[in-house]
Every structure is written in C-alpha cells, then in structure tokens.
Design a protein around this motif. Sequence first.
Motif, PDB file in Angstrom:
ATOM      1  N   LEU A  43      61.682  33.540  17.501  1.00 40.65           N
ATOM      2  CA  LEU A  43      62.489  34.693  17.895  1.00 40.65           C
ATOM      3  C   LEU A  43      63.013  35.440  16.671  1.00 40.65           C
ATOM      4  CD1 LEU A  43      64.506  33.151  20.865  1.00 40.65           C
ATOM      5  CD2 LEU A  43      62.798  34.970  21.010  1.00 40.65           C
ATOM      6  N   TYR A  46      60.034  37.507  15.324  1.00 39.45           N
ATOM      7  CA  TYR A  46      59.789  38.711  16.115  1.00 39.45           C
ATOM      8  C   TYR A  46      60.981  39.658  16.051  1.00 39.45           C
ATOM      9  CZ  TYR A  46      55.356  37.337  18.212  1.00 39.45           C
ATOM     10  OH  TYR A  46      54.038  37.013  18.406  1.00 39.45           O
ATOM     11  N   GLY A  47      62.187  39.094  15.959  1.00 44.68           N
ATOM     12  CA  GLY A  47      63.361  39.941  15.828  1.00 44.68           C
ATOM     13  C   GLY A  47      63.323  40.763  14.560  1.00 44.68           C
ATOM     14  N   SER A  50      60.669  43.419  14.982  1.00 41.22           N
ATOM     15  CA  SER A  50      61.018  44.412  15.998  1.00 41.22           C
ATOM     16  C   SER A  50      62.247  45.222  15.634  1.00 41.22           C
ATOM     17  CB  SER A  50      61.277  43.704  17.345  1.00 41.22           C
ATOM     18  OG  SER A  50      60.157  42.959  17.761  1.00 41.22           O
ATOM     19  N   ILE A 119      60.100  41.042  20.630  1.00 42.21           N
ATOM     20  CA  ILE A 119      61.272  40.179  20.736  1.00 42.21           C
ATOM     21  C   ILE A 119      61.628  39.918  22.195  1.00 42.21           C
ATOM     22  CG2 ILE A 119      62.811  42.179  20.522  1.00 42.21           C
ATOM     23  CD1 ILE A 119      63.505  38.579  19.327  1.00 42.21           C
ATOM     24  N   THR A 120      61.482  40.932  23.061  1.00 36.78           N
ATOM     25  CA  THR A 120      61.817  40.724  24.470  1.00 36.78           C
ATOM     26  C   THR A 120      60.812  39.798  25.152  1.00 36.78           C
ATOM     27  OG1 THR A 120      60.585  42.679  25.233  1.00 36.78           O
ATOM     28  CG2 THR A 120      62.871  43.010  24.564  1.00 36.78           C
ATOM     29  N   SER A 122      59.140  37.391  23.686  1.00 38.38           N
ATOM     30  CA  SER A 122      59.408  36.035  23.192  1.00 38.38           C
ATOM     31  C   SER A 122      60.651  35.447  23.853  1.00 38.38           C
ATOM     32  CB  SER A 122      59.578  36.058  21.671  1.00 38.38           C
ATOM     33  OG  SER A 122      58.389  36.463  21.040  1.00 38.38           O
ATOM     34  N   CYS A 260      69.810  33.596  17.094  1.00 39.79           N
ATOM     35  CA  CYS A 260      68.895  33.154  18.156  1.00 39.79           C
ATOM     36  C   CYS A 260      69.215  31.734  18.596  1.00 39.79           C
ATOM     37  CB  CYS A 260      67.447  33.249  17.679  1.00 39.79           C
ATOM     38  SG  CYS A 260      66.872  34.943  17.426  1.00 39.79           S
TER      39      CYS A 260
END
Length: 306
Positions: A43, A46-47, A50, A119-120, A122, A260
């Motif tokens: 996360l 990807y965060g 993103s 991110i969403t 994941s 996260c």
Amino acid sequence: MKRIERLLRAIDRFQQRHSVLGFPFGVLKKYGDDQGGKKAALLAHYGFLSLFPLLLVFLTLLGYALANDPELQQAVIDTLARQFPVLGSQIEKSISTIKGSGVALVVGILGTLWGGLGITQSFQDAMNDIWNIPRRRRPNFWWRLARGLGALLLVGGEVVAATVLAQQGVAGPGLLGRADLLAGSFLLNLLLLVVLFQILTGMTVRWRWLLPGAAVGALGWSVLQSLGVAIVNRQLEQANVVYGVFAVVIVLLGWLYLSCQLVLYAAEVNVVLARRLWPRSMLQPPLTEPDRRVLTALARTEERRP
C-alpha cells in the motif's frame, strides 16, 4: 529449552484467561495471519506512486471549483499539505495543475486519475483479505472501479471539510476553540474511516462493527499527526547524511508505510471484535477455537470457484 517452553506456555495460558491481554494479542496474531506487514508495504508503494497523480487531479478540479475564491483554495491546499508533516511544503511546491482545455483537459484528467487508482485497488484487496471474503464473491472490475472513485471523492470531501473546520477553530477563543477543533477533527476522521471501511470492503458490513476500529484509527491518526513533525524531522535529518536528495523520498515512503499500518490494524480490530477471534494461542498445538476459525477462514479466502 523445556524451561523456556514451560515459561512461554504459562504466559500463553495467562493471556488467554485475561481479555485485556488476549484481545490485543488476537489483533496482532490476525494481522500476522493476514500478512499485514506485506500489505502495508504494498500500500505504501502504490500510495507513493498514486500520490502525485491524484494531487494533480485534485488541484486541477479544485482550481475550477474555487476559481472565484482563491483564499479558500489556498486554505484547502494548506490543509492537504499538513497531512504530510515537514514534507508537505516540499510536496506543495512540486505539484501544479493539469493544463489544457476541452477534450485534451478531460483526457488528461481521466488519464492521470487512472494512474492514481492503484492505491484504491490495493486497499480493496487488503480489506477483502482482512474480512476473509472468498475471491469468487468479490466485486467485479466495474464495481471495484466505482468503489475506488467513491473512496477518492470521500477523501477529497474530507480535506475540504477539514479546511472549513480549521477555519472555524481559528475563529474560536483560546483553548476552547482548540479543544473544539481537536474534537471536530477526531469526529471527522472517525466518520471518514467508517465510510471508507464500508466502501472498500467487498461485502456489506454492519456499521456498528466498523466503529471500534475507526475510533482506534482516528485516535491513532491524531497522535501520529501530533508526533509526526518530530518523527519526520529526526528521520529526515538522519537520512540526509546518507541519502542526500533521496532522503525526502525515503522518509515519505516510511510515513506512508506507518500510516497504512495504522489503517490495517484498525481494520483488524473490527474483524477480531465482530467475530470474537480471541483468545489465540502463542504456542501451537493445541489450537483454540478462534485459531481454528481463523485458519478455516484463511483457507476459504482462496476459493475461486464454487
């Protein structure tokens, strides 16, 4: 070795008899069973990827929505920057808006938004694994996309609401205004987490099941924000010596990873309470009944066909 094992089993029996110890251990155990550390790292990854595309889209839409109120626009940007202690000012200076008009602007916004939806997706996978939803029962691509967009709209609305709340708090007198601001911020984060947990989970969960973890997450986020400046300052100072210009990236990744983890632990609190997944055994065998239910649910999570 036998003495150590006897000591550990004595500690295990003690924590199983006392919920004040058994419940937190049950949350830690469930977090480990769900590979929470790996999920938090994914996360955070990807965060990070993103973050800048989503900020581009947000600031572009914000510029059009608040074109006639530049003061409120700047206040919203400042509120957003405060979510990233110390690094917020650097992030704010690095982000502009998407340029263009007509079809080119729409295509640019949609393309950038698509790049930020990782991110969403994941987070939905993480929530579905935490609640042990079998893969064959999870939402299809279009529902996942709609849920992801809904989550982004919710977060954007929360930033605007937090800005309005902060302006009201500044207008309040002294400590009373500060207390009202903190209470309002806590309630706003609580509401945000409750709705996010519902949206990002691929089944309907009772709202009362989502409240305890949301409260833990909202309180933890308030503490994290309060201590964040000191933590990030120290880490950034140490990282600058070794990594130079890359220190900002490394510290930002660490901040995202910590955030996260907080959200995932809050979600685990909900599941452990809702299904009463404690006491868990430290040494196995023997297995407790919650151990058996957790292991059975983990196996069912991988079900892909009836």
